[in-house]
Design a protein around this motif. Structure first.
Motif, mmCIF file in Angstrom:
data_model
loop_
_atom_site.group_PDB
_atom_site.id
_atom_site.type_symbol
_atom_site.label_atom_id
_atom_site.label_comp_id
_atom_site.label_asym_id
_atom_site.label_seq_id
_atom_site.Cartn_x
_atom_site.Cartn_y
_atom_site.Cartn_z
ATOM 1 N N ARG A 26 -12.237 43.516 43.569
ATOM 2 C CA ARG A 26 -12.659 42.073 42.944
ATOM 3 C C ARG A 26 -12.365 40.809 43.987
ATOM 4 N NH1 ARG A 26 -10.718 40.579 38.602
ATOM 5 N NH2 ARG A 26 -9.202 42.204 38.096
ATOM 6 N N GLU A 27 -11.134 40.921 44.610
ATOM 7 C CA GLU A 27 -10.613 39.842 45.488
ATOM 8 C C GLU A 27 -11.513 39.739 46.578
ATOM 9 O OE1 GLU A 27 -7.943 37.724 45.112
ATOM 10 O OE2 GLU A 27 -7.879 36.886 46.959
ATOM 11 N N LYS A 28 -11.767 40.972 47.102
ATOM 12 C CA LYS A 28 -12.642 41.047 48.443
ATOM 13 C C LYS A 28 -14.107 40.496 48.153
ATOM 14 C CE LYS A 28 -14.095 44.233 52.183
ATOM 15 N NZ LYS A 28 -13.748 45.759 52.578
ATOM 16 N N TYR A 30 -15.002 38.323 45.884
ATOM 17 C CA TYR A 30 -14.847 36.862 45.684
ATOM 18 C C TYR A 30 -14.613 36.070 46.926
ATOM 19 C CZ TYR A 30 -12.664 32.578 43.523
ATOM 20 O OH TYR A 30 -12.451 31.426 43.092
ATOM 21 N N SER A 31 -13.725 36.782 47.535
ATOM 22 C CA SER A 31 -13.624 35.924 49.217
ATOM 23 C C SER A 31 -14.841 35.996 50.050
ATOM 24 C CB SER A 31 -12.457 36.428 49.999
ATOM 25 O OG SER A 31 -12.433 37.668 50.361
ATOM 26 N N GLN A 32 -15.728 37.091 49.966
ATOM 27 C CA GLN A 32 -16.758 37.415 51.014
ATOM 28 C C GLN A 32 -17.768 36.737 50.392
ATOM 29 O OE1 GLN A 32 -17.410 41.542 51.456
ATOM 30 N NE2 GLN A 32 -15.775 41.553 53.244
ATOM 31 N N TRP A 44 -7.501 34.767 58.315
ATOM 32 C CA TRP A 44 -6.673 35.560 59.288
ATOM 33 C C TRP A 44 -5.438 36.190 58.630
ATOM 34 C CZ3 TRP A 44 -8.674 35.586 63.920
ATOM 35 C CH2 TRP A 44 -9.490 34.878 64.504
ATOM 36 N N ARG A 45 -5.344 37.459 59.021
ATOM 37 C CA ARG A 45 -3.861 38.282 58.441
ATOM 38 C C ARG A 45 -2.846 37.859 59.227
ATOM 39 N NH1 ARG A 45 -3.439 39.524 54.677
ATOM 40 N NH2 ARG A 45 -4.935 41.402 53.961
ATOM 41 N N ILE A 46 -2.045 37.273 58.597
ATOM 42 C CA ILE A 46 -0.592 37.206 59.417
ATOM 43 C C ILE A 46 -0.044 38.540 59.821
ATOM 44 C CG2 ILE A 46 1.621 35.865 59.291
ATOM 45 C CD1 ILE A 46 0.544 34.155 57.175
ATOM 46 N N GLU A 49 2.754 40.985 57.924
ATOM 47 C CA GLU A 49 2.918 40.362 56.660
ATOM 48 C C GLU A 49 1.760 40.527 55.654
ATOM 49 O OE1 GLU A 49 4.728 36.517 56.271
ATOM 50 O OE2 GLU A 49 5.091 36.506 58.372
ATOM 51 N N TYR A 50 1.965 40.678 54.359
ATOM 52 C CA TYR A 50 0.830 40.852 53.372
ATOM 53 C C TYR A 50 0.613 39.406 53.058
ATOM 54 C CZ TYR A 50 -2.369 42.888 49.722
ATOM 55 O OH TYR A 50 -3.289 42.924 49.046
ATOM 56 N N ALA A 51 0.012 38.674 54.048
ATOM 57 C CA ALA A 51 -0.350 37.295 53.846
ATOM 58 C C ALA A 51 -1.390 37.021 54.553
ATOM 59 C CB ALA A 51 0.972 36.692 54.097
ATOM 60 N N ASN A 52 -2.018 35.756 54.296
ATOM 61 C CA ASN A 52 -3.105 35.360 55.362
ATOM 62 C C ASN A 52 -2.884 33.737 55.500
ATOM 63 O OD1 ASN A 52 -5.211 33.640 53.587
ATOM 64 N ND2 ASN A 52 -4.803 35.398 52.398
ATOM 65 N N PHE A 53 -3.459 33.096 56.708
ATOM 66 C CA PHE A 53 -3.843 31.781 56.728
ATOM 67 C C PHE A 53 -5.352 31.802 56.826
ATOM 68 C CE2 PHE A 53 0.067 31.485 59.816
ATOM 69 C CZ PHE A 53 0.713 30.610 58.915
ATOM 70 N N HIS A 76 -0.703 37.047 41.506
ATOM 71 C CA HIS A 76 0.356 37.643 42.482
ATOM 72 C C HIS A 76 0.327 36.883 43.579
ATOM 73 C CE1 HIS A 76 -0.264 40.803 39.441
ATOM 74 N NE2 HIS A 76 -1.397 40.769 39.515
ATOM 75 N N MET A 77 0.152 35.687 43.964
ATOM 76 C CA MET A 77 0.362 35.076 45.267
ATOM 77 C C MET A 77 1.439 33.682 45.223
ATOM 78 S SD MET A 77 -3.580 34.746 46.369
ATOM 79 C CE MET A 77 -4.235 36.023 47.456
ATOM 80 N N ASP A 78 1.937 33.252 46.207
ATOM 81 C CA ASP A 78 2.478 32.239 46.471
ATOM 82 C C ASP A 78 1.773 31.625 47.438
ATOM 83 O OD1 ASP A 78 4.907 32.661 45.053
ATOM 84 O OD2 ASP A 78 5.554 33.662 46.713
HETATM 85 O O1 LIG Z 1 -5.509 40.023 51.693
HETATM 86 C C1 LIG Z 1 -5.169 38.885 51.440
HETATM 87 O O2 LIG Z 1 -4.690 38.122 52.501
HETATM 88 C C2 LIG Z 1 -5.397 38.309 50.042
HETATM 89 C C3 LIG Z 1 -6.762 37.938 50.077
HETATM 90 C C4 LIG Z 1 -7.298 36.792 50.663
HETATM 91 C C5 LIG Z 1 -8.754 37.149 50.502
HETATM 92 C C6 LIG Z 1 -8.930 38.552 50.592
HETATM 93 O O3 LIG Z 1 -9.980 39.247 50.267
HETATM 94 O O4 LIG Z 1 -7.757 39.205 49.963
#
Ligand SMILES: O=C(O)C[C@H]1C=CC(=O)O1
Length: 93
Positions: A26-28, A30-32, A44-46, A49-53, A76-78
């Motif tokens: 669902r996240e994918k 929504y973001s797409q 961008w994936r950092i 880390e399980y984090a993005n910019f 589930h996010m900061d």
């Molecule tokens: O994986 C993540 O960074 C979290 C989130 C942001 C976009 C997405 O599809 O997942």
């Protein structure tokens, strides 16, 4: 308005695998959708880390808040938000 966003994902380690898969799908989706609409021009994936910019392009703070709080992973996010202003030394293009 442009916003630089850092999202750190902290999924519970004991989350049911089916629930986890559903949440991520669902996240994918929504973001797409937001990327296709031009509201999420950078994701961008950092590394390491399980984090993005991300850079989000929305009308105002209220739209930003609505978009972020609608993320399936939001509970589930900061999230750290930095509003971006034009830089006077930036050349065109
Ligand atoms: O994986 C993540 O960074 C979290 C989130 C942001 C976009 C997405 O599809 O997942």
């Amino acid at each position: 308005m442009l916003y630089h966003i850092r999202m750190d994902v902290n999924l519970p380690p004991d989350l049911d695998p089916d629930e986890r898969a559903d949440l991520l799908a669902r996240e994918k989706e929504y973001s797409q959708k937001l990327q296709r609409e031009g509201k999420w021009p950078h994701l961008w994936r950092i590394a390491g880390e399980y984090a993005n910019f991300s850079v989000l392009d929305v009308a105002d703070h209220d739209e930003l808040h609505a978009l972020l709080s609608g993320l399936p992973l939001f509970p589930h996010m900061d999230i750290e938000v930095t509003p971006l202003a034009a830089h006077p030394s930036k050349i065109e293009g």
